[in-house]
Scaffold this motif. Sequence first.
Motif, short mmCIF file in Angstrom:
data_model
loop_
_atom_site.label_atom_id
_atom_site.label_comp_id
_atom_site.label_asym_id
_atom_site.label_seq_id
_atom_site.Cartn_x
_atom_site.Cartn_y
_atom_site.Cartn_z
N PHE A 59 0.73 -1.21 0.06
CA PHE A 59 -0.10 -0.05 0.05
C PHE A 59 0.81 1.29 0.08
N ILE A 60 1.82 1.46 1.07
CA ILE A 60 2.79 2.49 1.04
C ILE A 60 3.40 2.65 -0.42
N VAL A 61 4.07 1.51 -1.10
CA VAL A 61 4.63 1.89 -2.30
C VAL A 61 3.52 2.28 -2.99
N SER A 62 2.43 1.55 -3.27
CA SER A 62 1.25 2.16 -4.29
C SER A 62 0.95 3.62 -4.38
N LYS A 63 1.15 4.12 -3.14
CA LYS A 63 0.94 5.46 -2.99
C LYS A 63 1.85 6.43 -3.58
N GLY A 64 3.12 5.69 -3.85
CA GLY A 64 4.44 6.56 -4.16
C GLY A 64 5.06 7.23 -2.76
N TRP A 65 4.93 6.73 -1.67
CA TRP A 65 5.27 7.10 -0.53
C TRP A 65 6.82 6.41 -0.25
N ASN A 66 7.64 7.24 0.22
CA ASN A 66 9.12 6.82 0.36
C ASN A 66 9.10 6.06 1.82
N PRO A 67 9.31 4.60 1.78
CA PRO A 67 9.46 3.89 3.19
C PRO A 67 10.78 4.53 3.97
N SER A 68 10.62 4.70 5.20
CA SER A 68 11.56 4.87 6.21
C SER A 68 11.52 4.05 7.21
N ILE A 69 12.73 3.55 7.83
CA ILE A 69 12.64 2.77 9.00
C ILE A 69 13.52 3.43 10.18
N GLU A 70 12.76 3.22 11.37
CA GLU A 70 13.12 3.86 12.46
C GLU A 70 13.21 3.10 13.91
N HIS A 71 14.03 3.14 14.64
CA HIS A 71 13.86 2.20 15.73
C HIS A 71 14.32 2.97 17.11
N THR A 72 13.89 2.44 18.39
CA THR A 72 14.21 2.99 19.68
C THR A 72 13.87 2.30 20.65
N GLU A 73 14.52 2.42 21.82
CA GLU A 73 14.26 1.68 22.99
C GLU A 73 12.91 1.50 23.40
N PRO A 74 12.39 0.55 23.91
CA PRO A 74 10.98 0.55 24.34
C PRO A 74 10.55 1.65 25.43
N GLN A 75 11.60 2.00 26.53
CA GLN A 75 11.23 3.10 27.35
C GLN A 75 11.14 4.30 26.48
N ASN A 76 11.78 4.59 25.64
CA ASN A 76 11.69 5.82 24.92
C ASN A 76 10.80 6.02 23.75
N ALA A 77 9.76 4.90 23.65
CA ALA A 77 8.92 4.93 22.41
C ALA A 77 7.72 5.94 22.51
N SER A 78 7.46 6.45 23.70
CA SER A 78 6.55 7.30 23.66
C SER A 78 7.05 9.05 23.49
N GLY A 79 8.24 9.09 23.09
CA GLY A 79 8.80 10.42 22.55
C GLY A 79 8.79 10.50 21.26
N SER A 80 8.90 11.69 20.84
CA SER A 80 8.98 12.01 19.30
C SER A 80 10.06 11.68 18.37
N TYR A 81 11.11 11.60 19.17
CA TYR A 81 12.42 11.13 18.51
C TYR A 81 12.89 9.65 18.54
N TRP A 82 12.80 9.07 17.27
CA TRP A 82 13.30 7.63 17.01
C TRP A 82 14.24 7.83 16.26
N TYR A 83 15.32 6.71 16.41
CA TYR A 83 16.55 6.73 15.77
C TYR A 83 16.28 6.26 14.13
N MET A 84 16.85 7.10 13.13
CA MET A 84 16.59 6.77 11.92
C MET A 84 17.57 5.40 11.33
N TRP A 85 17.22 4.19 10.85
CA TRP A 85 17.98 3.27 10.17
C TRP A 85 18.33 3.87 8.61
N LYS A 86 19.57 4.11 8.45
CA LYS A 86 19.91 4.64 7.33
C LYS A 86 19.23 5.75 6.71
#
Length: 118
Positions: free
Chosen positions: A39-66
């Motif tokens: 669905f994301i690809v069909s909309k022409g949207w650019n995929p982006s992957i992020e990660h964070t520690e569970p205790q920080n997940a409610s924050g607005s900053y997640w680490y960008m994967w590449k």
Amino acid sequence: MSTVQDYKSSLGDNTSRKFETFSYLPAMDAAQTRQQIEFIVSKGWNPSIEHTEPQNASGSYWYMWKLPMFGETDVDAILAELEACHKAHPENHVRLLGLDNYAQCAGASMVIYRGNVV
């Protein structure tokens, strides 16, 4: 009064936290995850992957994967990057974003892997 279910959630209980719409539903299986990426690809949207520690997940900053995967349309390549991020950071939550160039925002956001909740 409304019969809408109240989801018990608190900052002190990591297992109760919700991150986005899909976190209120049962976990997606591999086929459903693939459909969401398609669905994301069909909309022409650019995929982006992020990660964070569970205790920080409610924050607005997640680490960008590449960098965001600008113009990527190969679903298997996106799945491979999600798996690589999860393998590199097995304790972290990993989420996929679909970045909309025109609206300048995330058109989709979903946690694909949940890290170990302490």
